[in-house]
Structure formats: structure tokens, C-alpha cells
Write an enzyme that holds these catalytic residues in place. Structure first.
Site, PDB file in Angstrom:
ATOM      1  N   LYS A  70       0.819  -1.218   0.000  1.00  0.00           N
ATOM      2  CA  LYS A  70       0.000   0.000   0.000  1.00  0.00           C
ATOM      3  C   LYS A  70       0.853   1.269   0.000  1.00  0.00           C
ATOM      4  O   LYS A  70       0.610   2.179  -0.799  1.00  0.00           O
ATOM      5  CB  LYS A  70      -0.923  -0.021   1.224  1.00  0.00           C
ATOM      6  CG  LYS A  70      -1.791   1.207   1.408  1.00  0.00           C
ATOM      7  CD  LYS A  70      -2.945   0.931   2.352  1.00  0.00           C
ATOM      8  CE  LYS A  70      -2.532   0.249   3.611  1.00  0.00           C
ATOM      9  NZ  LYS A  70      -1.615   1.064   4.444  1.00  0.00           N
ATOM     10  N   THR A  72       4.011   1.514  -0.872  1.00  0.00           N
ATOM     11  CA  THR A  72       4.746   1.511  -2.138  1.00  0.00           C
ATOM     12  C   THR A  72       3.868   2.053  -3.267  1.00  0.00           C
ATOM     13  O   THR A  72       4.316   2.869  -4.090  1.00  0.00           O
ATOM     14  CB  THR A  72       5.210   0.078  -2.461  1.00  0.00           C
ATOM     15  OG1 THR A  72       6.025  -0.399  -1.383  1.00  0.00           O
ATOM     16  CG2 THR A  72       5.997   0.036  -3.761  1.00  0.00           C
ATOM     17  N   ARG A  93       2.513   8.442   7.045  1.00  0.00           N
ATOM     18  CA  ARG A  93       2.823   8.337   8.471  1.00  0.00           C
ATOM     19  C   ARG A  93       4.298   8.022   8.686  1.00  0.00           C
ATOM     20  O   ARG A  93       4.966   7.503   7.799  1.00  0.00           O
ATOM     21  CB  ARG A  93       1.995   7.218   9.119  1.00  0.00           C
ATOM     22  CG  ARG A  93       0.510   7.492   9.195  1.00  0.00           C
ATOM     23  CD  ARG A  93      -0.244   6.278   9.678  1.00  0.00           C
ATOM     24  NE  ARG A  93      -0.017   5.148   8.774  1.00  0.00           N
ATOM     25  CZ  ARG A  93      -0.165   3.875   9.129  1.00  0.00           C
ATOM     26  NH1 ARG A  93      -0.502   3.565  10.353  1.00  0.00           N
ATOM     27  NH2 ARG A  93       0.045   2.909   8.249  1.00  0.00           N
ATOM     28  N   LYS A 104       6.768  -6.452  10.987  1.00  0.00           N
ATOM     29  CA  LYS A 104       6.058  -5.829   9.868  1.00  0.00           C
ATOM     30  C   LYS A 104       6.996  -5.071   8.937  1.00  0.00           C
ATOM     31  O   LYS A 104       6.794  -5.015   7.730  1.00  0.00           O
ATOM     32  CB  LYS A 104       4.973  -4.884  10.407  1.00  0.00           C
ATOM     33  CG  LYS A 104       4.149  -4.211   9.299  1.00  0.00           C
ATOM     34  CD  LYS A 104       3.072  -3.329   9.911  1.00  0.00           C
ATOM     35  CE  LYS A 104       2.297  -2.601   8.818  1.00  0.00           C
ATOM     36  NZ  LYS A 104       3.091  -1.599   8.113  1.00  0.00           N
ATOM     37  N   ALA A 272      -3.417   1.753  12.883  1.00  0.00           N
ATOM     38  CA  ALA A 272      -4.833   1.733  12.492  1.00  0.00           C
ATOM     39  C   ALA A 272      -5.618   0.629  13.180  1.00  0.00           C
ATOM     40  O   ALA A 272      -6.842   0.667  13.200  1.00  0.00           O
ATOM     41  CB  ALA A 272      -4.955   1.574  10.978  1.00  0.00           C
ATOM     42  N   PHE A 300      -3.395  -0.287   7.286  1.00  0.00           N
ATOM     43  CA  PHE A 300      -4.052  -1.581   7.127  1.00  0.00           C
ATOM     44  C   PHE A 300      -5.177  -1.518   6.092  1.00  0.00           C
ATOM     45  O   PHE A 300      -5.109  -0.736   5.156  1.00  0.00           O
ATOM     46  CB  PHE A 300      -4.535  -2.121   8.473  1.00  0.00           C
ATOM     47  CG  PHE A 300      -3.410  -2.455   9.412  1.00  0.00           C
ATOM     48  CD1 PHE A 300      -2.368  -3.279   9.002  1.00  0.00           C
ATOM     49  CD2 PHE A 300      -3.355  -1.947  10.700  1.00  0.00           C
ATOM     50  CE1 PHE A 300      -1.310  -3.599   9.846  1.00  0.00           C
ATOM     51  CE2 PHE A 300      -2.301  -2.253  11.559  1.00  0.00           C
ATOM     52  CZ  PHE A 300      -1.286  -3.088  11.125  1.00  0.00           C
ATOM     53  N   PHE A 381       2.913  -8.971  -9.346  1.00  0.00           N
ATOM     54  CA  PHE A 381       4.132  -9.736  -9.129  1.00  0.00           C
ATOM     55  C   PHE A 381       4.455 -10.523 -10.408  1.00  0.00           C
ATOM     56  O   PHE A 381       3.539 -10.868 -11.169  1.00  0.00           O
ATOM     57  CB  PHE A 381       3.952 -10.714  -7.957  1.00  0.00           C
ATOM     58  CG  PHE A 381       4.057 -10.071  -6.601  1.00  0.00           C
ATOM     59  CD1 PHE A 381       5.120 -10.367  -5.759  1.00  0.00           C
ATOM     60  CD2 PHE A 381       3.099  -9.169  -6.162  1.00  0.00           C
ATOM     61  CE1 PHE A 381       5.220  -9.784  -4.503  1.00  0.00           C
ATOM     62  CE2 PHE A 381       3.192  -8.574  -4.915  1.00  0.00           C
ATOM     63  CZ  PHE A 381       4.252  -8.883  -4.079  1.00  0.00           C
ATOM     64  N   TRP A 409       6.865  -0.971  -7.784  1.00  0.00           N
ATOM     65  CA  TRP A 409       7.992  -1.512  -7.015  1.00  0.00           C
ATOM     66  C   TRP A 409       9.204  -1.671  -7.924  1.00  0.00           C
ATOM     67  O   TRP A 409      10.312  -1.316  -7.556  1.00  0.00           O
ATOM     68  CB  TRP A 409       7.619  -2.862  -6.394  1.00  0.00           C
ATOM     69  CG  TRP A 409       8.643  -3.357  -5.416  1.00  0.00           C
ATOM     70  CD1 TRP A 409       8.654  -3.188  -4.062  1.00  0.00           C
ATOM     71  CD2 TRP A 409       9.844  -4.091  -5.728  1.00  0.00           C
ATOM     72  NE1 TRP A 409       9.765  -3.759  -3.505  1.00  0.00           N
ATOM     73  CE2 TRP A 409      10.525  -4.319  -4.502  1.00  0.00           C
ATOM     74  CE3 TRP A 409      10.412  -4.569  -6.908  1.00  0.00           C
ATOM     75  CZ2 TRP A 409      11.726  -5.013  -4.433  1.00  0.00           C
ATOM     76  CZ3 TRP A 409      11.626  -5.253  -6.844  1.00  0.00           C
ATOM     77  CH2 TRP A 409      12.270  -5.473  -5.612  1.00  0.00           C
TER      78      TRP A 409
END
Length: 556
Positions: A70, A72, A93, A104, A272, A300, A381, A409
Site C-alpha cells: 500500500k 509503495t 505516516r 512488519k 490503524a 491496514f 508480481f 515496485w
């Protein structure tokens, strides 16, 4: 293949003044933190006459171990908009040290869609989190000192609700007994620690619109109750001024850049799943004042970060989004459909079809509950098959929402051009933005509406303790405030094992508390913790500093 940190360290950053100039921020508003970081004085907002840019929210499906990307996507979308000639700023954030050294990871993006300097951002940055922790713990110290010095406010030590905090995953501190060792060391009592991002101070910092507003919110914080059941506030303890002094610089948004030189505000960091999960109101407003498109994210999935962004932050700050991006991956959707984590590289349209309802419920909520234009960003991907991609596009189209491939990415802004073009089109549409519940309804009704409208659940079960707390909060006048649900991020329900889009479930609210300074009621559900623990193999084991160059390595 290069790691995220190797990619970040290979790019030559532009001096932060050049980034400020690109955002039309005069140097008089800039406070330097080295060559590549700065804070922006709040007077910039007061003096700006520019019309606000469009606000775009990036959210995602419920997270999985397969990853969604998210942040990225948020950064890559901004760089994509810049590629097509749009004036754009990002608002994100700050990462917490707990996840950075835990499991994480950081919050600076990945691959060729990152904000830099990523090592600084993921570690101490400009010291904002330390300031929040210091302000939090000053208040805790003043509460206990007040009791020790005679307790003029008649505070019941068994009814103190304010906890200490530390910005690290440390399960050992969840429940402690302090004040031991004789009367000279204070009054013995049960206590506990939250992680800094769960502190109400963090929420207050991120929802404040000015220094005056910050001080007003700090004064309103309830730290506990008297023997007679009356609320005791920070204002009564005369702590708000000193706390504001600690937070004076932390209140100012931080300016950095993406790998492609797009201006980025990175400021504030409430989780979140246990708080409202958005960057600061001030950073968002600065992003809107410096660009025609402000791209922000919420933590999230759409049931947590996006819901709280829309129902709490937008409501309180008077913000109206122009569009929403919902990020998903084929891999994560197959996981939601029951596929084994080790088999996600294999084509499996059956598992994908079973997992797709998770994405489709998020899409439905944004379109039909919040009435906002949206697009699905498929973070592609190399192992994703064309048949799998086509299935997602088909199912989204049936709901009247486009799905666009994103390869940010691997390709940075170039891989976000198609998504950027779709976002520009969505931002030109008028929308009838609405909320998931009526703020004037009682606490129980608001939680029921959230469960029905956003989670897709059957109802809400309240423990006796929660019902008693709700009754007390309503007596204290907190009936007409937004609700902030603390629940697992992995499921629409409060049971992390219920993947996909579960139905006919109840949400169990085990306790309810007021964050009076932040301006919302917190409902704790399931077994959610406000102090996470480290995993069996924490990320900290792989992080090191090169003896000769001083460069950090192993940080993603």
C-alpha cells in the site's frame, strides 16, 4: 536483486531546499534537520493563499503475510502523477520502531517507490516519536506525583486509565506493578505500558490543527477517575502547558522526498488497528496547499485505516476526498481464498475466486457506503498469470470499478502512469461523500452501524464491563463522538482466522474507553493488544552498521 535499503542508498537525494522550492515553500518556513530533512513551520499554512489540491486516499484489502504494497503504491502513484506532468505531494505516516525491529517492517515504501532518507525515516527521524513518548510519560509521572503529594483531586489509584508508553514491542511491559520499595517511591499500584503509537498523545498530535488546538486537546485528556467517579483531566493536573512545550517541534510536519524527487510530508504515526491510523491533519493540509494532488494513505485495510480516515479524520478536519485507491495483490487474494503461503506463486484461479470477496467488499464499501469514486490497483508480481489478473479486472468491473495494473515496485513512477491517469479521471467526478454512521447516534448504535455497513457482520456483543463503561461515558457527555474500533487487521471480523469476507459473525466489544483529547471513543474488540510483542525471529537480528562506511544494512 537489490534490497530496499540498497536501492535507497544508490539514489542521489536532492537538497531539501530544492524539494521545498518544488513545493513552493519559501525558505523562511523551513527548519533544517540536516541536508535532506526539514520541518515546515505552521505559519506556512496560515499564510498560503493557494487553493487546496485534490485529496486522494490509498487503502487496501485486509493485510496478509503475502504483502499488499500500500505505501509503495502510494509513493509510486505520486511519482506516476509527476511523470504525466501533475503537481503532486505525498502525505504519509512515520514508522514506529516496534514494527521496524519486529516483523512488519518500516513504512517508507519499497523497491523503486520509496521516500528517503529511508534509514532516518525508519529510525529516529526528527525525534517526533520521542517527543510524544516524553509528553505521555510526563503526564503519567504528574498523575502519580499528584497522588503522592497529597492527592488534592481525590484520584482513585485503582481508576487511573493513563498508561506509560515506549516505542518498542515489549510484551513484558503490558502489565506491571510500580511504586514498590516503600512510601518514598510512590503509591504502589497496577500499571502498564502502551506502544507510543497507541498513546492518545499521538492521536492528539495527528488531529490537532494548531498549537492552540493542541493545548486544548491535551487539557481535555482524561487520566482517570476520583473515588466519586468524576473524570480527572490533564487540565486539572496543570500538565498541558509542559506537554505542549515537549511537542512544540513535533507538531510541525516533516518534509522529505521520494526517490524521484517528489515532495513528501511524513508526519505522525498512530496504528490503524488500535488507533485512527492516519498521518497528521497538518501534514495532509500542507500537502493539499503545495500541490494539485495530495496522495495520502491510511493504515491496514479499508475496514480500519480507510474507515477511520473517512469517519474520524475527514469528519473532524473538514476534508473531502476526491478519489480512493484500493490496493490488492493476486497473491494476497489467493491467501484469503485458502491457498497455502508456499503455493502463492502457482496459478490458482479457484483460490483467487474464493479470496476475491475480500477485495469486493472493500470496493463496495467505498463506492456505496462512502459514495466515493475508486479504482483498484493490482500490485503485480512476476508470478501472477494473465488469467488471474483478468479475473480480478472482470469482478471489479461487475461492481462498476476499474482495476489497473501497478508495477511501481520495479519501475517507480513509470510503473504508476496508468494508475495516475485513472486517478486524474476519478478526481474530475463529483461525489456525494458520506459517512458510515451518524455521529449523533449513541455509542451502541454507531458500533452496530459500523459492524453492519463496513464489516459485513451480524451484530455486536457487549460484555458487562463494556456496557457499564458506555453508560458512564454517556453520563459524562461523550455520547455524540466518533468511535474508533480497535480490532485485528487481518479480518473484517474480530477473529484474525476468519479470512476473505466472512458473514453472520458478531463483533465482541470487551471494553470501551474515551480518548477525550483526540475526540473519539475507543472500543476494544477480540484480543487486540495496545502493546505488541516481538516475533520469534525479530527483524532486529539482521540489522547492523558497516564498520568502515557507517552505513546501516539489513534494514529491509
Amino acid at each position: 536483486m537489490k534490497s530496499d535499503i540498497e536501492i535507497a542508498q544508490s539514489v542521489q537525494m536532492r537538497p531539501i531546499l530544492k524539494i521545498a522550492e518544488a513545493a513552493h515553500i519559501d525558505e523562511k518556513y523551513i527548519e533544517y534537520y540536516g541536508k535532506y530533512k526539514a520541518k515546515v513551520d505552521l505559519s506556512f499554512l496560515e499564510n498560503s493563499t493557494k487553493k487546496d489540491g485534490k485529496l486522494v486516499l490509498v487503502t487496501a484489502i485486509n493485510p496478509t503475510p503475502a504483502g499488499e504494497g500500500k505505501t509503495t503504491t502510494t509513493i509510486g502513484l505520486a511519482d506516476g502523477l509527476k511523470k504525466i506532468g501533475k503537481k503532486v505531494t505525498v502525505a504519509l505516516r512515520e514508522p514506529s520502531l516496534g514494527p521496524v525491529f519486529g516483523v512488519k517492517g518500516g513504512a517508507a515504501g519499497g523497491g523503486y517507490a520509496q521516500v528517503v532518507p529511508m534509514e532516518d525515516i525508519n529510525l529516529h527521524f526528527t525525534g517526533d516519536f520521542h517527543a510524544v513518548g516524553a509528553a505521555n510519560n510526563l503526564l503519567a509521572a504528574m498523575v502519580d506525583n499528584h497522588i503522592y503529594q497529597g492527592n488534592a483531586l481525590n484520584i482513585d489509584p485503582k481508576k487511573i486509565t493513563w498508561k506509560r508508553c515506549v516505542d518498542m514491542n515489549d510484551r513484558q511491559l503490558r502489565c506491571v506493578v510500580d511504586g514498590l520499595g516503600g512510601s518514598i517511591n510512590g503509591v504502589p499500584r497496577e500499571d502498564g505500558f502502551d506502544i507510543t503509537v497507541a498513546s492518545e498523545i499521538m492521536a492528539v498530535l495527528c488531529l490537532s490543527s494548531s498549537m492552540a488546538d493542541l493545548k486544548k486537546r491535551l487539557s481535555s485528556i482524561i487520566v482517570g477517575y476520583t473515588y466519586n467517579g468524576e473524570a480527572v483531566t490533564t487540565g486539572q493536573l496543570k500538565a498541558a502547558g509542559a506537554m505542549a512545550a515537549l511537542l512544540k517541534d513535533a507538531l510541525k510536519p516533516n518534509l522529505v522526498q521520494t526517490l524521484e524527487g517528489t515532495p513528501a510530508f511524513v508526519h505522525g504515526g498512530p496504528f490503524a488497528n488500535i488507533a485512527h491510523g492516519c498521518n497528521s491533519v497538518l501534514a495532509t493540509k500542507m500537502a493539499m496547499k503545495t500541490a494539485d494532488y495530495a496522495i495520502t494513505e491510511a493504515g491496514f485495510g479499508g475496514d480500519l485505516g480507510a474507515e477511520k480516515f473517512l469517519d474520524i479524520k475527514c469528519r473532524k478536519a473538514g476534508l473531502k476526498p476526491s478519489a480512493v485507491v484500493i490496493v490488492a495483490t493476486v497473491r494476497a487474494l489467493k491467501y484469503h481464498g485458502g491457498a497455502n503461503l508456499l503455493d502463492l506463486n502457482n496459478e490458482d484461479t479457484s483460490a483467487l475466486e474464493k479470496g476475491l470477496p475480500n477485495l469486493l467488499r472493500h470496493v463496495y464499501n467505498i463506492k456505496n457506503i462512502y459514495k466515493l469514486p475508486s479504482v483498484v490497483a493490482i500490485n503485480r508480481f512476476p508470478t501472477d498469470s494473465d488469467r488471474e489478473i483478468s479475473l480480478i479486472i472482470k469482478k471489479c468491473k461487475e461492481l462498476g470499478v476499474n482495476a489497473v495494473l501497478s508495477t511501481v515496485w520495479a519501475e517507480g513512477g513509470q510503473g504508476g502512469i496508468n494508475l495516475a491517469n485513472e486517478v486524474v479521471k476519478l478526481c474530475e467526478q463529483e461525489n456525494d461523500f458520506s459517512f458510515a454512521y451518524d455521529e449523533n447516534d449513541n455509542i451502541v448504535k454507531k458500533l452496530e452501524d459500523l459492524t453492519h455497513n463496513i464489516y459485513g457482520g451480524r451484530g455486536v456483543v457487549f460484555t458487562k464491563e463494556a456496557l457499564s463503561q458506555i453508560e458512564n461515558l454517556e453520563k459524562l457527555g461523550f455520547n455524540n463522538t466518533p468511535v474508533c474500533v480497535a480490532k485485528t487487521q487481518y479480518s473484517f471480523s474480530d477473529d484474525m482466522t476468519k479470512l476473505g469476507a466472512p458473514k453472520d459473525f458478531d463483533i465482541t466489544v470487551r471494553s470501551v474507553k474515551i480518548s477525550a483529547g483526540a475526540g473519539f471513543v475507543v472500543a476494544l474488540t477480540g484480543n487486540i493488544m495496545t502493546m505488541p510483542g516481538l516475533p520469534k525471529q525479530p527483524a532486529a537480528e539482521k540489522i547492523d552498521v558497516d564498520d568502515k562506511t557507517g552505513k546501516i544494512k539489513g534494514l529491509f
